[in-house]
Write a protein that holds these residues in place. Structure first.
Motif, short mmCIF file in Angstrom:
data_model
loop_
_atom_site.label_atom_id
_atom_site.label_comp_id
_atom_site.label_asym_id
_atom_site.label_seq_id
_atom_site.Cartn_x
_atom_site.Cartn_y
_atom_site.Cartn_z
N GLY A 1 0.66 -10.85 -39.47
CA GLY A 1 -0.86 -10.43 -39.45
C GLY A 1 -0.97 -9.18 -39.59
N TYR A 2 0.00 -8.05 -39.23
CA TYR A 2 0.04 -6.57 -39.15
C TYR A 2 0.20 -6.52 -40.94
N PHE A 3 1.14 -7.08 -41.33
CA PHE A 3 1.59 -7.06 -42.65
C PHE A 3 0.46 -7.28 -43.75
N ARG A 4 -0.44 -8.32 -43.45
CA ARG A 4 -1.41 -8.64 -44.20
C ARG A 4 -2.73 -7.86 -44.26
N THR A 5 -2.89 -7.16 -43.12
CA THR A 5 -3.87 -6.01 -43.03
C THR A 5 -3.71 -5.08 -43.52
N SER A 6 -2.35 -4.37 -43.46
CA SER A 6 -2.29 -3.06 -44.16
C SER A 6 -2.11 -3.46 -45.62
N LEU A 7 -1.47 -4.39 -46.21
CA LEU A 7 -1.48 -4.67 -47.73
C LEU A 7 -3.25 -4.93 -48.29
N PHE A 8 -3.72 -5.55 -47.44
CA PHE A 8 -5.21 -5.97 -47.87
C PHE A 8 -5.87 -4.49 -47.98
N TYR A 9 -5.80 -3.72 -47.26
CA TYR A 9 -6.77 -2.44 -47.29
C TYR A 9 -6.09 -1.43 -48.36
N ILE A 10 -4.55 -1.54 -48.35
CA ILE A 10 -4.00 -0.49 -49.36
C ILE A 10 -4.16 -1.01 -50.83
N ALA A 11 -3.91 -2.34 -50.97
CA ALA A 11 -4.14 -3.13 -52.32
C ALA A 11 -5.35 -2.70 -52.92
N ILE A 12 -6.52 -3.08 -52.00
CA ILE A 12 -7.92 -3.01 -52.33
C ILE A 12 -8.15 -1.31 -52.66
N GLY A 13 -7.78 -0.81 -51.98
CA GLY A 13 -8.04 0.75 -51.89
C GLY A 13 -7.45 1.47 -53.05
N ALA A 14 -6.06 0.97 -53.52
CA ALA A 14 -5.49 1.35 -54.70
C ALA A 14 -6.21 0.96 -55.96
N LEU A 15 -6.36 -0.45 -56.03
CA LEU A 15 -6.92 -0.99 -57.15
C LEU A 15 -8.25 -0.28 -57.46
N ALA A 16 -9.24 -0.42 -56.32
CA ALA A 16 -10.56 -0.01 -56.68
C ALA A 16 -10.73 1.44 -56.64
N GLY A 17 -9.92 2.29 -56.27
CA GLY A 17 -9.64 3.61 -56.01
C GLY A 17 -9.25 4.25 -57.53
N THR A 18 -8.28 3.33 -58.27
CA THR A 18 -7.98 3.63 -59.51
C THR A 18 -9.03 3.37 -60.54
N THR A 19 -9.69 2.04 -60.35
CA THR A 19 -10.85 1.69 -61.33
C THR A 19 -11.74 2.72 -61.15
N ILE A 20 -12.32 3.06 -60.01
CA ILE A 20 -13.42 4.14 -60.00
C ILE A 20 -13.01 5.54 -60.57
N GLY A 21 -11.63 5.91 -60.33
CA GLY A 21 -11.18 7.15 -60.89
C GLY A 21 -11.15 7.39 -62.29
N ILE A 22 -10.71 6.19 -62.82
CA ILE A 22 -10.72 6.23 -64.34
C ILE A 22 -12.33 6.01 -64.97
N LEU A 23 -12.96 5.44 -64.52
CA LEU A 23 -14.34 5.44 -64.95
C LEU A 23 -14.98 6.42 -64.76
N VAL A 24 -15.14 7.05 -63.44
CA VAL A 24 -15.62 8.39 -63.33
C VAL A 24 -15.18 9.40 -63.75
N GLY A 25 -13.70 9.71 -63.66
CA GLY A 25 -13.28 10.65 -64.42
C GLY A 25 -13.57 10.78 -65.74
N ILE A 26 -13.55 9.59 -66.66
CA ILE A 26 -13.90 9.42 -68.02
C ILE A 26 -15.50 10.19 -67.96
#
Length: 294
Positions: A77-102
């Motif tokens: 349970g602990y692992f899934r929680t951390s994985l969920f937030y870190i994975a979403i943060g990384a993927l969404a943050g990268t997407t926003i970063g690329i588009l807004v950075g452009i």
């Protein structure tokens, strides 16, 4: 050095770092006069006990409150929680970063750039407290609480605010990085050649400039994930999320003293989370390259 050897050699160095990091609270001890001394014998005993307890299973049991629990039964349970937030943060943050950075690299809206720089300069814990305070203020003023400002229990966790917090920090870093690299790329000679050939601006940006910026983004993955992992210690603690870092915060120091085995196992779990998200990001950026490569 062959590329295949780098991840192979990284494994023993990572393990050595984890065991050394986890031993620090054992190593530095207070003496009777209030000064520090190095307890080498006690530290080495903890390491020996950990390896001895692997076969018996003792290294995978820990004290939480007044209960003795199995690490294997609890970590899922602990692992899934951390994985969920870190994975979403990384993927969404990268997407926003690329588009807004452009967009920022091409835009003259200086006030927007200053706003992003201001958000990036705010410490993580201050940003989280501000978000929680805003939700509470709006809720008390309107009687409607749009988001939960903290998790009351594992069955009713806060989701939206922790996700926002997990996305803002990596996104702000990636926006500045992409904007800088895009600005430099847009001054290259091959961009001028593309302009002279009559290509549209979106075509030049996405099919000429971006493919040459993506390699720089890939080299920033480790730094991005380092920011995210460090951020999760604060996110999970302040939002009361049952993640791996919260486990390390709450149970590593118990009534029986410092639990070295739990610290090692928790840090190993974080390394696995890091590795999984790293692979996901590499695959995700590989998809960007396939779409926009000429």
């Amino acid at each position: 050095m062959p590329r295949i050897l780098k991840p192979i050699l990284a494994v023993p160095f990572t393990l050595l770092f984890i065991f050394a990091l986890a031993i620090l609270p054992h190593l530095f001890q207070l003496n009777g006069g209030g000064g520090l001394h190095l307890d080498w014998s006690g530290s080495m005993s903890s390491v020996k006990d950990y390896f001895a307890g692997i076969g018996t299973g003792e290294s995978f049991r820990f004290i939480s409150g007044r209960k003795e629990l199995s690490f294997w039964e609890q970590i899922g349970g602990y692992f899934r929680t951390s994985l969920f937030y870190i994975a979403i943060g990384a993927l969404a943050g990268t997407t926003i970063g690329i588009l807004v950075g452009i967009y920022f690299s091409l835009s003259r809206a200086a006030w927007l750039k200053r706003g992003v720089d201001l958000a990036a300069s705010i410490p993580d814990f201050v940003l989280i407290i501000l978000l929680q305070s805003l939700v509470i203020f709006v809720g008390k003023s309107t009687g409607v609480f749009v988001f939960k400002f903290a998790s009351i229990s594992s069955k009713d966790p806060a989701i939206a605010l922790p996700l926002i917090s997990s996305i803002i920090i990596p996104a702000s870093y990636m926006i500045r990085s992409v904007a800088l690299q895009m600005k430099l790329t847009m001054t290259e000679d091959y961009i001028n050649v593309a302009k002279s050939r009559g290509f549209s601006k979106p075509h030049i940006v996405f099919f000429h400039a971006l493919p040459n910026v993506l390699p720089f983004i890939k080299t920033d993955i480790n730094k991005l994930l380092g920011i995210l992992i460090g951020n999760m210690f604060i996110v999970e603690f302040l939002y009361n999320l049952r993640g791996v870092t919260k486990l390390l915060f709450t149970d590593t120091f118990s009534n029986n003293g410092y639990q070295y085995a739990l610290a090692v196992n928790g840090l190993l779990a974080l390394v696995i989370v890091y590795t999984v998200v790293y692979v996901l990001l590499r695959i995700y950026l590989w998809g960007w390259e396939k779409v926009f490569s000429r």
